[in-house]
Design a protein around this motif. Structure first.
Motif, mmCIF file in Angstrom:
data_model
loop_
_atom_site.group_PDB
_atom_site.id
_atom_site.type_symbol
_atom_site.label_atom_id
_atom_site.label_comp_id
_atom_site.label_asym_id
_atom_site.label_seq_id
_atom_site.Cartn_x
_atom_site.Cartn_y
_atom_site.Cartn_z
ATOM 1 N N LYS A 278 0.824 -1.217 0.000
ATOM 2 C CA LYS A 278 0.000 0.000 0.000
ATOM 3 C C LYS A 278 0.859 1.269 0.000
ATOM 4 O O LYS A 278 0.543 2.253 0.653
ATOM 5 C CB LYS A 278 -0.971 0.026 1.194
ATOM 6 C CG LYS A 278 -1.670 -1.287 1.473
ATOM 7 C CD LYS A 278 -2.391 -1.836 0.244
ATOM 8 C CE LYS A 278 -3.047 -3.180 0.547
ATOM 9 N NZ LYS A 278 -3.564 -3.849 -0.674
ATOM 10 N N LEU A 279 1.948 1.240 -0.772
ATOM 11 C CA LEU A 279 2.844 2.385 -0.868
ATOM 12 C C LEU A 279 2.990 2.820 -2.319
ATOM 13 O O LEU A 279 3.147 1.982 -3.212
ATOM 14 C CB LEU A 279 4.233 2.035 -0.315
ATOM 15 C CG LEU A 279 4.355 1.840 1.201
ATOM 16 C CD1 LEU A 279 5.738 1.319 1.548
ATOM 17 C CD2 LEU A 279 4.079 3.144 1.939
ATOM 18 N N VAL A 280 2.934 4.130 -2.540
ATOM 19 C CA VAL A 280 3.189 4.679 -3.866
ATOM 20 C C VAL A 280 4.691 4.902 -4.003
ATOM 21 O O VAL A 280 5.292 5.648 -3.224
ATOM 22 C CB VAL A 280 2.435 6.004 -4.074
ATOM 23 C CG1 VAL A 280 2.805 6.626 -5.414
ATOM 24 C CG2 VAL A 280 0.933 5.773 -3.998
ATOM 25 N N VAL A 281 5.292 4.243 -4.982
ATOM 26 C CA VAL A 281 6.741 4.310 -5.194
ATOM 27 C C VAL A 281 6.996 4.558 -6.673
ATOM 28 O O VAL A 281 6.305 3.999 -7.529
ATOM 29 C CB VAL A 281 7.427 2.996 -4.745
ATOM 30 C CG1 VAL A 281 8.940 3.090 -4.912
ATOM 31 C CG2 VAL A 281 7.073 2.672 -3.296
ATOM 32 N N GLU A 282 7.962 5.387 -6.988
ATOM 33 C CA GLU A 282 8.328 5.607 -8.386
ATOM 34 C C GLU A 282 9.211 4.456 -8.866
ATOM 35 O O GLU A 282 9.767 3.705 -8.039
ATOM 36 C CB GLU A 282 9.056 6.951 -8.528
ATOM 37 C CG GLU A 282 10.369 7.045 -7.774
ATOM 38 C CD GLU A 282 10.898 8.468 -7.774
ATOM 39 O OE1 GLU A 282 11.566 8.819 -8.753
ATOM 40 O OE2 GLU A 282 10.651 9.206 -6.803
ATOM 41 N N PRO A 283 9.352 4.271 -10.181
ATOM 42 C CA PRO A 283 10.166 3.146 -10.668
ATOM 43 C C PRO A 283 11.585 3.114 -10.106
ATOM 44 O O PRO A 283 12.079 2.060 -9.718
ATOM 45 C CB PRO A 283 10.158 3.355 -12.189
ATOM 46 C CG PRO A 283 8.851 4.028 -12.457
ATOM 47 C CD PRO A 283 8.657 4.961 -11.289
ATOM 48 N N ALA A 284 12.252 4.269 -10.044
ATOM 49 C CA ALA A 284 13.604 4.292 -9.467
ATOM 50 C C ALA A 284 13.579 3.891 -8.000
ATOM 51 O O ALA A 284 14.485 3.205 -7.513
ATOM 52 C CB ALA A 284 14.215 5.686 -9.620
ATOM 53 N N GLY A 285 12.548 4.307 -7.284
ATOM 54 C CA GLY A 285 12.434 3.975 -5.866
ATOM 55 C C GLY A 285 12.190 2.509 -5.620
ATOM 56 O O GLY A 285 12.473 1.997 -4.531
ATOM 57 N N ALA A 286 11.654 1.815 -6.637
ATOM 58 C CA ALA A 286 11.353 0.395 -6.501
ATOM 59 C C ALA A 286 12.474 -0.505 -7.007
ATOM 60 O O ALA A 286 12.330 -1.726 -7.006
ATOM 61 C CB ALA A 286 10.062 0.068 -7.256
ATOM 62 N N ALA A 287 13.609 0.066 -7.413
ATOM 63 C CA ALA A 287 14.704 -0.743 -7.965
ATOM 64 C C ALA A 287 15.197 -1.789 -6.972
ATOM 65 O O ALA A 287 15.522 -2.916 -7.355
ATOM 66 C CB ALA A 287 15.857 0.162 -8.400
#
Length: 408
Positions: A278-287
């Motif tokens: 349940k967290l909004v993460v950008e693609p770089a943040g999800a690496a």
């Protein structure tokens, strides 16, 4: 060739940075992740820098850098170049310190990021179509006006500020064995490694780059920073074509491993963060999460802490990435099917599809295309499915019913 800088950030520098950041940067949450824990067979925690002020870790390094300027330097103001996260970090840091800031952003930068940067008090100037264009403009502006250029990652003060993330992780998870950090230019990874290895040299620090924007593996192999001929990835926050000299020296000496991940894994990681955590993460943040999804062949020792470095994702990009992630997970299927152009043909097709238990999201009916035969139409279908096996079953059933099917 530019030689790598010697190790120039110490644990004392990072501790001083932490004192400077007291009351400025949040001590972000460390959240357990059952989905990844089950996958790895050991505890996995997420360090939520996506919940940091300005939506990423960048405020840490930007504030420490600007706080270290002399009074005369502050009077001249600061200038930066960024597509989003660094822009917001510099803008807020400058506002907190009473310093005038100017930020160059690409013409195509997402409107929410431009608005947020202006909202933190910066003058935003749009220049060119890439961050490289903005960097050139920002450096020229610095030379013309005397404003101090604030580099996004290649300065010891910036690295020290980012290193405070590492100190927090060690305090929040004393039992940690592996820390995984997404990286572009290297400021966050270098800072975390400098903090962690000084206190807990037994803890492994692993960097992660998008495979199509991975400057560190060839640079480490060469022994000095090298420039990639091109950089293409959805993870714009880590799309950096050359490592910084200061971070490179630290990463070369302190980081245990740098891995690369695919675009499919990045999109699946973003989807997992949204659906399961349940967290909004950008693609770089999800690496870092993408690296855990790809870790079957090279397991990471648990407990693992994965740093979610940012959550500033443009809503339009999120729509595209989520669709990509669903497709990669076998939960979204695009088909093109040719039909005779006669009444009832589409209704018959949809009735056949209804029997597959796939949910039709969108239908496009194409009659005017040079590749179509006279009296023929093409139907493009977007379907929600239940996984890879379900996708295969849908295609097989439509083929068995006599429909020529093309995927994609």
């Amino acid at each position: 060739m530019s030689p790598a800088a010697p190790v120039s950030v110490t644990i004392d520098d990072i501790r001083v940075a932490r004192k400077l950041l007291d009351g400025i940067a949040r001590t972000t949450e460390l959240e357990s992740c059952r989905a990844l824990t089950d996958r790895l067979g050991g505890p996995v925690y997420l360090k939520c820098e996506n919940l940091q002020r300005t939506g990423s870790f960048k405020i840490r390094g930007a504030y420490v850098r600007i706080a270290g300027l002399s009074e005369s330097e502050r009077a001249r103001g600061v200038v930066a170049a960024s597509a989003g996260n660094h822009a917001q970090g510099v803008a807020l840091a400058a506002q907190q310190l009473g310093v005038r800031s100017t930020v160059f952003m690409p013409v195509g930068a997402p409107l929410p990021k431009i608005a947020a940067t202006r909202g933190y008090g910066a003058e935003v100037l749009l220049e060119g179509t890439t961050v490289e264009h903005c960097l050139t403009a920002a450096k020229a502006y610095s030379e013309e006006t005397g404003a101090v250029f604030i580099h996004p990652f290649d300065h010891p003060d910036v690295v020290a500020g980012q290193g405070t993330v590492g100190l927090e992780i060690l305090e929040q998870c004393p039992e940690v064995r592996t820390i995984v950090v997404g990286t572009g230019g290297g400021g966050l990874l270098a800072g975390v490694a400098a903090a962690v290895k000084a206190v807990r040299p037994d803890v492994k620090v692993v960097g992660v780059q998008a495979a199509s924007a991975a400057a560190y593996p060839p640079s480490l192999a060469a022994g000095h920073p090298v420039v990639l001929p091109s950089v293409t990835t959805m993870a714009d926050g880590i799309a950096v074509g050359r490592p910084g000299d200061v971070p490179f020296g630290l990463i070369r000496d302190l980081v245990d491993e740098v891995r690369t991940v695919s675009e499919e894994s990045l999109s699946q990681a973003l989807l997992l963060c949204m659906e399961r955590v349940k967290l909004v993460v950008e693609p770089a943040g999800a690496a870092s999460v993408a690296a855990l999804l790809e870790s079957a062949d090279a397991p990471l020792e648990a407990p693992v802490v994965a740093v979610l470095s940012g959550g500033n994702v443009d809503p339009l990009l999120m729509l595209r990435v989520l669709r990509h992630g669903l497709a990669a997970a076998g939960r979204y299927l695009s088909l093109r099917i040719r039909l005779p152009d006669r009444p009832g043909a589409l209704a018959t097709l949809l009735a056949e599809l209804a029997g597959t238990d796939a949910n039709v999201v969108d239908v496009a009916h194409v009659r005017t295309d040079a590749s179509l035969q006279l009296g023929e139409v093409e139907v493009e279908l977007h379907l929600e499915t239940k996984g890879t096996e379900h996708c295969r079953a849908v295609v097989a059933r439509m083929s068995a019913a006599g429909y020529p099917v093309s995927e994609g």
